[in-house]
Design a protein around this motif. Structure first.
Motif, PDB file in Angstrom:
ATOM      1  N   GLU A 247       1.455   7.918   2.598  1.00 34.97           N
ATOM      2  CA  GLU A 247       0.448   6.944   3.018  1.00 34.97           C
ATOM      3  C   GLU A 247       0.828   5.546   2.523  1.00 34.97           C
ATOM      4  N   ILE A 248       1.426   5.477   1.333  1.00 32.49           N
ATOM      5  CA  ILE A 248       1.960   4.189   0.872  1.00 32.49           C
ATOM      6  C   ILE A 248       3.018   3.690   1.847  1.00 32.49           C
ATOM      7  N   LYS A 249       3.939   4.579   2.239  1.00 35.57           N
ATOM      8  CA  LYS A 249       4.983   4.197   3.186  1.00 35.57           C
ATOM      9  C   LYS A 249       4.391   3.719   4.513  1.00 35.57           C
ATOM     10  N   ALA A 250       3.381   4.414   4.976  1.00 33.14           N
ATOM     11  CA  ALA A 250       2.804   4.103   6.284  1.00 33.14           C
ATOM     12  C   ALA A 250       2.154   2.724   6.313  1.00 33.14           C
ATOM     13  N   ASN A 251       1.760   2.201   5.164  1.00 35.07           N
ATOM     14  CA  ASN A 251       1.019   0.944   5.147  1.00 35.07           C
ATOM     15  C   ASN A 251       1.890  -0.294   4.991  1.00 35.07           C
ATOM     16  N   TYR A 252       3.202  -0.123   5.004  1.00 39.09           N
ATOM     17  CA  TYR A 252       4.059  -1.313   5.002  1.00 39.09           C
ATOM     18  C   TYR A 252       3.950  -2.075   6.319  1.00 39.09           C
ATOM     19  N   GLY A 253       3.583  -1.396   7.368  1.00 40.40           N
ATOM     20  CA  GLY A 253       3.404  -2.075   8.648  1.00 40.40           C
ATOM     21  C   GLY A 253       1.987  -2.564   8.879  1.00 40.40           C
ATOM     22  N   ASN A 254       1.099  -2.368   7.909  1.00 41.51           N
ATOM     23  CA  ASN A 254      -0.310  -2.750   8.035  1.00 41.51           C
ATOM     24  C   ASN A 254      -0.524  -4.138   7.430  1.00 41.51           C
ATOM     25  N   ARG A 255      -0.616  -5.143   8.268  1.00 42.45           N
ATOM     26  CA  ARG A 255      -0.734  -6.518   7.787  1.00 42.45           C
ATOM     27  C   ARG A 255      -2.175  -6.883   7.402  1.00 42.45           C
ATOM     28  N   GLU A 256      -3.134  -6.052   7.810  1.00 41.76           N
ATOM     29  CA  GLU A 256      -4.541  -6.377   7.549  1.00 41.76           C
ATOM     30  C   GLU A 256      -4.927  -6.056   6.107  1.00 41.76           C
ATOM     31  N   ASN A 257      -4.751  -4.793   5.690  1.00 39.53           N
ATOM     32  CA  ASN A 257      -5.140  -4.413   4.328  1.00 39.53           C
ATOM     33  C   ASN A 257      -4.180  -3.380   3.738  1.00 39.53           C
ATOM     34  N   GLY A 258      -2.939  -3.393   4.239  1.00 32.55           N
ATOM     35  CA  GLY A 258      -1.972  -2.415   3.759  1.00 32.55           C
ATOM     36  C   GLY A 258      -1.695  -2.537   2.280  1.00 32.55           C
ATOM     37  N   LEU A 259      -1.550  -3.763   1.777  1.00 33.88           N
ATOM     38  CA  LEU A 259      -1.250  -3.966   0.361  1.00 33.88           C
ATOM     39  C   LEU A 259      -2.399  -3.470  -0.510  1.00 33.88           C
ATOM     40  N   GLU A 260      -3.617  -3.711  -0.084  1.00 35.48           N
ATOM     41  CA  GLU A 260      -4.792  -3.268  -0.838  1.00 35.48           C
ATOM     42  C   GLU A 260      -4.847  -1.732  -0.874  1.00 35.48           C
TER      43      GLU A 260
END
Length: 682
Positions: A247-260
């Motif tokens: 799930e951490i890997k999947a959120n590298y492409g999430n510009r909205e709240n991926g880092l959070e």
């Protein structure tokens, strides 16, 4: 995920057993004196003057090392050797072929029984009851070697097919024929005598650890962010550590709240490692949990949050003590560490550690870290050990990928029905693709999934994968493709090796390598073309960064086992504190210079440390082998070479690499390629 079959066979090979009473076993004395051994040698030499005296003496001495008082007198030992030595080469080969068939039936059916007994704990079959765990913990083959010592079959094998150490195999194996390799692998079956109750206990402890991990789910829809909001879907349930990592890997492409989201998952991981995670939120969606403040809520009210009582580390201790009990019965490999590396991996632990430290200290890592930092537009965070942005899919939204995979694979049967097509897309001829596919079946896993190979040709390999009710999401698909690579290896290395006794690969790193090769092609199997002109450089950096992460994790695992051998009576709390310090030490030495922060414990999160002791180094070696295979495939036809290479069978790692790609296993190829990729990307 690991190949279950190799673990199963390794247990049989390295843990032969002798008696139903440990006390009786420990009190028995060796009864075969040197004079009796010499007498047996002379009698057989006289009976078979043309026999290879060196091999014959090796077999007699190996059989003598396994002989106990309960097996007979010294004179009876001499008589047994004289009457059962196979001095005629054609007769020896005929007996070898017959015994290979017998062992295939035994290993194959025991493997099938184990699959059946573990079905309910491994697969999504509904509610589990205590009896399910009891049957899963039972080892049907625990008494197999014991019986074979009693009926003397073990001694017939030891006498005629003696055990060769890894060092001997590396040196002499360069000149061995396939038949001689088959003889040597048969000799591996009876290398020591461990009481059956110790094997049974080890199986029980292992099953308990598997069950502990299989049900360590985090209900993501009940996690609270810094402002008390929920960031994940209500129905998202992720297994530690695999699904959390993915799930951490999947959120590298999430510009909205991926880092959070990534930061929140990292807080969860820290709580798991230091065992401050509230026990009530493990595998439960009854409460909302704020990992930052470590408070749990029910109906908006704070409730008591008692931490998990160091269960994670007690599981590690349980495995350590079960495996340490084997030490006294393995004079050559007298620690679990030696058995895992010199025995199982066929590479000594100190050589593994030296290779890993060489890589972890390479200057290229800082350069790659800088590239990642620039691509992210922020400072590196600890969870960036799993940075996933070098992959082609990093430019494709998770939602789009999920829509594709859910539509294509609504259930396990749809996945299984596509195996043949997947292989044809990779270049396998239709007949070969259909044959391999016919030997693999897909099952809906309760945990993250694994590959369980067959041990006889009449049975199928099993791909266990987690598929939610709404279909397979992309993360699950990516793992399934990895497991499919295992299954393809298992099928080729069972059906196409020269002799059954050679089935498999040198160690689990080699099956991991093919799993990585397949996983790297997951988008190709979805008919998504990568048109990036930098794709080869990006692929190199992706593998390079993966090696970095897993070597650090592996080093922590190895140091933890060394520490336990130095502190065998440790408590779970003491082991927890030691593991936290070890993870910080490894981080500070090899990761802090790249990440710019100290004292991180993320390297201790891997679930393998609990349910697959000392397995993690196989992933690191698997990545190195993967890279060398990928380099080889650039100038050789993929499918044909996969089939040729993985039909080599169980050689030693050094000999396998020589025959597979013509170069030894080394850090040098990937370091050189990383340097080239860094220069290009900069």
């Amino acid at each position: 995920m690991k190949s279950i079959l190799i673990i199963f066979v390794t247990l049989i090979v390295l843990s032969g057993c002798s008696t139903n009473k440990t006390e009786q076993m420990s009190e028995e004395k060796m009864v075969v004196a040197e004079s009796a051994i010499s007498g047996a040698i002379e009698k057989i030499a006289e009976k078979f003057p043309e026999a290879d005296r060196q091999n014959m003496e090796k077999g007699i001495r190996h059989a003598a090392s396994l002989w106990r008082a309960s097996d007979g007198s010294a004179d009876e030992f001499v008589s047994f050797c004289t009457n059962n030595y196979l001095g005629d080469a054609s007769e020896k080969q005929a007996v070898f072929v017959k015994m290979s068939d017998y062992f295939e039936s035994l290993f194959g059916h025991f493997n099938k029984i184990s699959l059946d007994l573990r079905k309910n704990v491994d697969l999504q079959t509904g509610e589990l009851f205590p009896v399910d765990h009891m049957f899963a913990a039972y080892s049907p083959s625990a008494h197999l070697n014991n019986d074979f010592y009693e009926n003397k079959i073990a001694f017939l094998v030891a006498l005629n097919f003696p055990f060769y150490s890894t060092e001997e195999k590396n040196e002499q194996g360069k000149q061995w024929s396939d038949l001689e390799w088959g003889y040597a692998r048969m000799g591996d079956i009876f290398s020591s005598r461990v009481p059956s109750e110790l094997i049974q206990n080890s199986s029980k402890v292992s099953a308990e650890s598997e069950a502990y991990i299989a049900e360590y789910n985090i209900y993501m829809g009940h996690l609270l962010g810094k402002n008390g909001e929920t960031l994940f879907p209500e129905d998202m349930v992720l297994l530690s550590h695999w699904n959390l990592r993915d799930e951490i890997k999947a959120n590298y492409g999430n510009r909205e709240n991926g880092l959070e989201k990534q930061a929140l998952i990292y807080q969860v991981m820290q709580r798991i490692v230091d065992q401050s995670i509230p026990e009530k939120v493990i595998n439960s969606g009854e409460f909302n949990w704020d990992p930052s403040e470590n408070k749990i809520y029910q109906s908006g009210q704070v409730v008591e949050a008692t931490p998990e009582p160091d269960d994670r580390y007690q599981q590690i201790i349980n495995n350590f003590r079960a495996m340490k009990a084997f030490d006294a019965y393995n004079p050559a490999l007298n620690t679990a560490i030696k058995r895992a590396f010199s025995g199982g991996m066929q590479i000594p632990q100190d050589e593994v550690e030296t290779l890993f430290r060489e890589f972890l200290g390479s200057p290229q890592l800082k350069d790659v870290g800088t590239i990642i930092k620039n691509r992210l537009g922020r400072d590196l965070q600890p969870w960036d050990i799993w940075y996933d942005g070098f992959k082609s899919r990093s430019s494709i939204s998770e939602e789009k990928l999920n829509a594709i995979t859910r539509s294509k694979y609504p259930d396990a049967r749809a996945l299984e029905n596509d195996f043949g097509s997947m292989l044809q897309k990779l270049g396998f001829e239709k007949d070969k693709a259909e044959f391999i596919a016919s030997k693999i079946t897909a099952d809906p896993a309760r945990g993250s999934g694994h590959a369980w190979g067959a041990s006889m040709k009449d049975e199928k390999a099993h791909l266990r994968t987690r598929i939610p009710g709404n279909g397979m999401d992309y993360k699950g698909y990516n793992i399934a493709v990895h497991e499919f690579g295992h299954n393809v290896e298992q099928t080729i290395s069972l059906h196409e090796v020269p002799y059954y006794m050679m089935n498999g690969v040198p160690n689990t790193a080699f099956t991991e390598a093919l799993a990585f090769v397949f996983q790297q092609r997951d988008l190709q199997l979805l008919d998504i073309e990568d048109k990036n002109p930098d794709k080869d450089y990006l692929k190199t950096l992706d593998i390079f960064w993966s090696v970095y992460e897993i070597m650090g994790v592996s080093l922590v695992d190895m140091q933890v086992w060394k520490w336990m051998y130095e502190h065998p009576e440790c408590t779970a709390t003491e082991l927890k504190n030691a593991t936290l310090e070890i993870s910080k030490t490894v981080w500070n030495e090899y990761f802090a210079p790249v990440f710019g922060m100290k004292d991180q414990t993320i390297l201790a999160i891997y679930s393998h440390m609990i349910n697959s002791p000392m397995y993690l180094p196989n992933y690191a070696f698997g990545h190195l082998i993967h890279f060398q295979l990928e380099e080889h495939f650039k100038s050789h036809p993929f499918a044909a070479e996969v089939e040729r290479i993985f039909s080599l069978g169980q050689l030693t790692p050094a000999e396998w690499m020589r025959k597979a790609v013509g170069t030894p296993l080394s850090n040098d190829p990937i370091l050189a390629a990383a340097t080239e990729a860094i220069e290009h990307m900069q």
